[in-house]
Scaffold this active site. Structure first.
Site, PDB file in Angstrom:
ATOM      1  N   ASP A  12     -17.576  15.397  11.296  1.00 37.00           N
ATOM      2  CA  ASP A  12     -16.526  15.228  12.312  1.00 37.00           C
ATOM      3  C   ASP A  12     -15.686  13.976  12.074  1.00 37.00           C
ATOM      4  OD1 ASP A  12     -17.577  17.497  13.836  1.00 37.00           O
ATOM      5  OD2 ASP A  12     -19.183  16.146  14.433  1.00 37.00           O
ATOM      6  N   HIS A  40     -12.809  21.969  11.244  1.00 33.71           N
ATOM      7  CA  HIS A  40     -11.626  21.117  11.099  1.00 33.71           C
ATOM      8  C   HIS A  40     -10.562  21.639  12.059  1.00 33.71           C
ATOM      9  CE1 HIS A  40     -13.303  19.466   7.500  1.00 33.71           C
ATOM     10  NE2 HIS A  40     -12.981  20.466   6.703  1.00 33.71           N
TER      11      HIS A  40
END
EC number: 6.3.4.4
Length: 430
Positions: A12, A40
């Site tokens: 992340d 993403h």
């Protein structure tokens, strides 16, 4: 030559945004490992594109995209993600390719993933998986009983019967372990018979694909999924994913030699986050952690789970750098720290009063370490409108310089907001 984008923490970090930026000048974007457990989000104009399994390079109309041999593929999710992108206006079907050697994720893999996690939860040893079937698929791959893409799409007259035999063998072995599944496995098999024709146009020999691109001097970008601290060998085992998420996974997942790698870009969030269980030395279970979570909107793209938050951990990043050999860094979400008067950075670990020379592999030790912090002054200035690195507040530059000096790796990009153009480039000497 290949440039590589890798996550340096627990995932992340914002890898997709850097990939999107770099994709403007490349010919090929490739995924090398993981599955649809990655996530993403890329913002182009006013449109948000969510990527889980497919390469982010699909947003570039001139870029070819490969899902490599090291990726595990849930075919329904492959098509669902593709359709979602097409609904948002991306015409990308003819630019997407899938390795014939990639392994397939079936619904029973996902069921067993959740059943095993439930078992572990009873003993308070749950991993915190995404439940996407990634681990069970890599397990069948390692035990040499997995099913690959070429088994499904082969036009050999005997191929479909062989596929069914392999499928039933896997299902039956899982039933022996977990009992009957709560869905019709024969219905899933029938769906895959239809997928044979649908998937075939995407399938390529990825070794030939990659080496043809290399011979033709194509500009290639490899998009790593997850991050080094989730690596099956080098992460905080067993609280990891089931693939090689570092530079080694690039080579094995695409079948390319080390000499083809040029730049290795490490993506670093300006603080630290983690989803799921496992040790997290700099985690802040206080108002600082809550502020980072709220300001940073820290929710997982794939699971929607709230991310655990803490200060930047340079011990983790030094370890990550030793393994991946970053040539430069992208520091993301620096703007999340705009309102902090002081910012702490983890610079060392102590155990029983003694400094540790390296990141411990033993999670019992890791759970007992005392983090040594360096307190740096904040900048208390909104940096989201800044357009050049030189315009950054001096304290923000000092924060970045501290990271560079500790790691011995230059910072090349700085993220200052969620928009696609909220990225400052800092000149570095090669």
């Amino acid at each position: 030559m290949c440039d590589v984008v890798l996550g340096s923490q627990w995932g992340d970090e914002g890898k997709g945004k850097l990939v999107d930026l770099l994709c403007d000048d490349i010919d090929v974007c490739a995924r090398c490992q993981g599955g649809n457990n990655a996530g993403h989000t890329i913002v182009v104009g006013d449109v948000k594109y969510d990527f889980h399994m497919l390469p982010s390079g699909l947003v570039n109309p001139n870029c070819l995209n490969l899902v490599g041999s090291g990726v595990v593929v849930h075919v329904p999710s492959f098509f669902q993600e593709l359709e979602n992108l097409e609904k948002k206006g991306l015409n990308c079907r003819d630019r997407l390719f899938l390795s014939s050697r990639a392994h397939l994720v079936f619904d029973f893999h996902q069921r067993t993933d959740k059943l095993k996690e439930a078992e572990l939860s009873e003993n308070k040893k749950a991993i915190g998986t995404t439940g996407k079937g990634i681990g069970p698929t890599y397990s069948t791959k390692a035990s040499r009983s997995g099913i690959r893409v070429h088994h499904l799409v082969s036009e050999d007259p005997e191929a479909w019967e062989e596929f069914k035999t392999r499928y039933h063998r896997l299902v039956n072995s899982r039933k022996q372990r977990y009992g009957e599944f709560d869905y019709d496995v024969e219905e899933e098999l029938a769906r895959y018979e239809k997928y044979r024709e649908l998937l075939r146009p995407f399938v390529v020999d990825s070794i030939e694909f990659m080496h043809t691109a290399l011979v033709q001097n194509k500009r290639i970008l490899v998009e790593g999924a997850n991050a080094l601290m989730l690596d099956i060998d080098f992460g905080t085992y067993p609280y990891v994913t089931s693939s090689s998420t570092g530079i080694g996974g690039v080579l094995t997942g695409l079948g390319i030699p080390p000499k083809t790698i040029n730049n290795i870009y490490g993506v670093v969030k300006a603080y630290t986050t983690r989803v799921g269980e496992g040790p997290f030395p700099t985690e802040q279970l206080n108002e600082f952690g809550e502020a980072l979570q709220t300001i940073g909107a820290e929710y997982g793209v794939t699971t929607g789970r709230k991310r655990r938050c803490g200060w930047l951990d340079l011990v983790v990043l030094k370890y990550s750098t030793l393994i991946n050999g970053y040539t430069s860094l992208n520091i993301t979400k620096l703007d999340v720290l705009d309102s902090f008067k002081e910012i702490q950075v983890g610079v060392g670990y102590k155990l029983n009063g003694k400094s540790l020379a390296s990141f411990p592999e033993d999670l019992i030790k890791l759970g007992k370490v005392e983090v040594e912090y360096k307190t740096l002054p904040g900048w208390e200035t909104d940096i989201t409108k800044i357009k050049t690195y030189d315009e950054l507040p001096e304290n923000a530059k000092s924060y970045l310089k501290f990271i560079e000096d500790y790691l011995g790796v230059p910072v090349q990009w700085v993220g200052t907001g969620p928009a696609r153009d909220s990225m400052l480039e800092k000149p570095i000497s090669k």
